[in-house]
Write a protein that holds these residues in place. Sequence first.
Motif, PDB file in Angstrom:
ATOM      1  N   UNK A   1     -80.130 -15.966 -21.872  1.00  0.00           N
ATOM      2  CA  UNK A   1     -81.420 -15.842 -22.541  1.00  0.00           C
ATOM      3  C   UNK A   1     -81.902 -14.397 -22.497  1.00  0.00           C
ATOM      4  N   UNK A   2     -82.033 -13.784 -23.650  1.00  0.00           N
ATOM      5  CA  UNK A   2     -82.461 -12.379 -23.703  1.00  0.00           C
ATOM      6  C   UNK A   2     -83.853 -12.194 -23.106  1.00  0.00           C
TER       7      UNK A   2
ATOM      8  N   UNK B   1     -75.641 -23.989 -13.304  1.00  0.00           N
ATOM      9  CA  UNK B   1     -75.272 -23.470 -14.630  1.00  0.00           C
ATOM     10  C   UNK B   1     -76.011 -24.251 -15.725  1.00  0.00           C
ATOM     11  N   UNK B   2     -77.297 -24.025 -15.818  1.00  0.00           N
ATOM     12  CA  UNK B   2     -78.127 -24.674 -16.835  1.00  0.00           C
ATOM     13  C   UNK B   2     -77.954 -23.932 -18.163  1.00  0.00           C
ATOM     14  N   UNK B   3     -78.244 -24.580 -19.290  1.00  0.00           N
ATOM     15  CA  UNK B   3     -78.135 -23.874 -20.575  1.00  0.00           C
ATOM     16  C   UNK B   3     -78.965 -22.580 -20.568  1.00  0.00           C
ATOM     17  N   UNK B   4     -78.359 -21.503 -21.065  1.00  0.00           N
ATOM     18  CA  UNK B   4     -79.051 -20.223 -21.158  1.00  0.00           C
ATOM     19  C   UNK B   4     -79.004 -19.370 -19.903  1.00  0.00           C
ATOM     20  N   UNK B   5     -78.228 -19.767 -18.888  1.00  0.00           N
ATOM     21  CA  UNK B   5     -78.161 -18.922 -17.687  1.00  0.00           C
ATOM     22  C   UNK B   5     -77.614 -17.546 -18.058  1.00  0.00           C
TER      23      UNK B   5
ATOM     24  N   UNK C   1     -75.483 -14.026 -17.513  1.00  0.00           N
ATOM     25  CA  UNK C   1     -74.194 -13.633 -16.948  1.00  0.00           C
ATOM     26  C   UNK C   1     -73.805 -12.262 -17.480  1.00  0.00           C
ATOM     27  N   UNK C   2     -72.895 -11.621 -16.752  1.00  0.00           N
ATOM     28  CA  UNK C   2     -72.343 -10.333 -17.184  1.00  0.00           C
ATOM     29  C   UNK C   2     -70.889 -10.250 -16.759  1.00  0.00           C
ATOM     30  N   UNK C   3     -70.134  -9.453 -17.528  1.00  0.00           N
ATOM     31  CA  UNK C   3     -68.737  -9.183 -17.189  1.00  0.00           C
ATOM     32  C   UNK C   3     -68.469  -7.698 -17.368  1.00  0.00           C
TER      33      UNK C   3
END
Length: 156
Positions: free
Chosen positions: A32-33, A56-60, A62-64
């Motif tokens: 989510x932005x 891990x709910x919808x919109x969590x 993350x980064x890679x």
Amino acid sequence: VGFDLTLAGAPAPTTSDVIVDDRGQGWQAGGLSTSWRTSTRGIGSHSYWTYNDISAVPGYNWARWYPSLPNPGNYEVFAYIPAGLANTANARYWIIHNNHYDMVAKNQGFYSDQWVSLGTYYFSDSGGENVSLSDVTYECFLCRTIVFDAIKFSPR
């Protein structure tokens, strides 16, 4: 990669280190932005932080960090933790390397403007290898903060 990332209080990278910084080449993020926050603290005078999710709910968020390594081999992986932005006790870094997945949990609240070792791993340079971090900490919902800044790969 290819620019000076020296920061007061932080050891300068060696010329063979590969650093993937947030917003730089090799950085990818999602979620989510509206949940992402920015700071002028960190490598390159910038980092992102967010509140944690319990699962891990919808919109969590993350980064890679995908490195462009010069050669296959063993690399010690470090995460940069800027001061005063994170208090999670369970930042779960996933190191994806040579068809293996290793998870290292770090208490980001213990660190202040420093590179933190996540261990040494063999990278085959076969593509897709990365370090991944999400705001899923399994701690009480939205009660902790987690920071996303730079990842350094140092040949060993």
